[in-house]
Design an enzyme around this catalytic site. Sequence first.
Site, PDB file in Angstrom:
ATOM      1  N   GLY A 113       0.226  -1.148  -0.284  1.00  0.00           N
ATOM      2  CA  GLY A 113       0.119  -0.268  -0.209  1.00  0.00           C
ATOM      3  C   GLY A 113       0.840   1.442  -0.130  1.00  0.00           C
ATOM      4  O   GLY A 113       1.930   0.883   0.132  1.00  0.00           O
ATOM      5  N   CYS A 114       0.182   2.087  -0.350  1.00  0.00           N
ATOM      6  CA  CYS A 114       1.298   3.574  -1.027  1.00  0.00           C
ATOM      7  C   CYS A 114       2.030   3.896   0.542  1.00  0.00           C
ATOM      8  O   CYS A 114       3.045   4.515   0.714  1.00  0.00           O
ATOM      9  CB  CYS A 114       0.470   4.810  -1.263  1.00  0.00           C
ATOM     10  SG  CYS A 114      -1.462   4.788  -1.115  1.00  0.00           S
ATOM     11  N   HIS A 115       0.946   4.238   1.373  1.00  0.00           N
ATOM     12  CA  HIS A 115       1.073   5.256   2.740  1.00  0.00           C
ATOM     13  C   HIS A 115       2.381   3.905   3.487  1.00  0.00           C
ATOM     14  O   HIS A 115       2.846   3.969   4.649  1.00  0.00           O
ATOM     15  CB  HIS A 115      -0.024   5.073   3.449  1.00  0.00           C
ATOM     16  CG  HIS A 115      -0.741   6.392   3.568  1.00  0.00           C
ATOM     17  ND1 HIS A 115      -0.226   7.790   3.862  1.00  0.00           N
ATOM     18  CD2 HIS A 115      -1.993   6.383   3.127  1.00  0.00           C
ATOM     19  CE1 HIS A 115      -1.744   8.219   3.311  1.00  0.00           C
ATOM     20  NE2 HIS A 115      -2.578   7.340   2.767  1.00  0.00           N
ATOM     21  N   ALA A 116       1.317   2.636   3.652  1.00  0.00           N
ATOM     22  CA  ALA A 116       2.698   1.239   3.901  1.00  0.00           C
ATOM     23  C   ALA A 116       3.826   1.448   4.025  1.00  0.00           C
ATOM     24  O   ALA A 116       4.020   0.925   4.718  1.00  0.00           O
ATOM     25  CB  ALA A 116       1.869  -0.039   3.992  1.00  0.00           C
ATOM     26  N   TYR A 278       7.964   9.704  -1.304  1.00  0.00           N
ATOM     27  CA  TYR A 278       8.275   8.740  -2.716  1.00  0.00           C
ATOM     28  C   TYR A 278       7.219   9.436  -2.981  1.00  0.00           C
ATOM     29  O   TYR A 278       6.332  10.004  -2.587  1.00  0.00           O
ATOM     30  CB  TYR A 278       8.016   7.360  -2.364  1.00  0.00           C
ATOM     31  CG  TYR A 278       7.413   7.162  -1.459  1.00  0.00           C
ATOM     32  CD1 TYR A 278       6.451   6.954  -1.916  1.00  0.00           C
ATOM     33  CD2 TYR A 278       7.472   7.280   0.096  1.00  0.00           C
ATOM     34  CE1 TYR A 278       5.615   5.646  -0.276  1.00  0.00           C
ATOM     35  CE2 TYR A 278       6.785   6.624   1.295  1.00  0.00           C
ATOM     36  CZ  TYR A 278       5.715   5.572   0.973  1.00  0.00           C
ATOM     37  OH  TYR A 278       4.708   5.446   1.763  1.00  0.00           O
TER      38      TYR A 278
END
Length: 307
Positions: A113-116, A278
Amino acid sequence: MKKVFIDGSAGTTGLRIYDRLKDREDISLITLPEEKRKDAGARKEAMDQSDVTFLCLPDDAAREAAGMADADTVVIDASSAHRVHPDFAYGFPELSAVHKERIKQAKRISVPGCHASGFIALVYPLVASGLLPADAALTCHSLTGYSGGGKGMIASYEEENRNPLLDAPRQYALGQTHKHLPEMKARTGLEQEPVFCPIVADYYCGMEVTVPLFASYLRGTKADIGAVYRKTYENTMITVLDDWNEGGFVSAGALAGFDGMQICVAGNEERILLMARYDNLGKGASGAAVQCMNLSIGADETKGLVL
């Protein structure tokens, strides 16, 4: 030449994957006409013809699609449906040689996942090395551009007469039930989920994740953290910086359009900030998916990526 199908190619993640692959000489893209894009039979046929299928779909649709796919087709799922599933390799090869080798061998791969991605990049090496106890109670703040919310959120931010509340950053997932939390716990080795504070702001893409730590949590020092990061991420797509060199600020948009990640240890000897930045559509989604495909088909890991 490998045949590749993007199921959900009209979405934000699918479009970025298509952009990374469309000019590659080693890839032949299988596409469906608009009227067949949601046709289960046509999608199944495209999957069966492909060597690699990307799933850029909502979670329930991704589970259904993964069940339809032939066992010999490499399925790379960009949804959150399989991120803690034991039968899916976790698509974060920088974490260890074991992670990378499993991706190379797997027929089923789940993209982080993006945040993860930022949280796990910062925390996993510290737990794995013993520098941070697995029972640590952590907090994570994550700032993202609005493209992370998909087409609906993009439209709401870009419409002409939008809600003026969108002019300022907005925190969300206030009930502490965000879908990335199980992944953030399971893939770092932590015993409990962090307090997670995601924030969306008025810019298109880019992500900045911060994990604050009291030094008393550590079995070591701030310098030890940097040493662990440099060892873990040597010769990878993750760059370890000594500082940000931005006049005391850190821009969440600095890597917009790129597919790598930067991490840094800030703060002081008492209160430490673990920080990653990122592109939420790059290393946080499409770039990571293409990286996993490259490993799976035996191509250079960074082929087609913007670094």
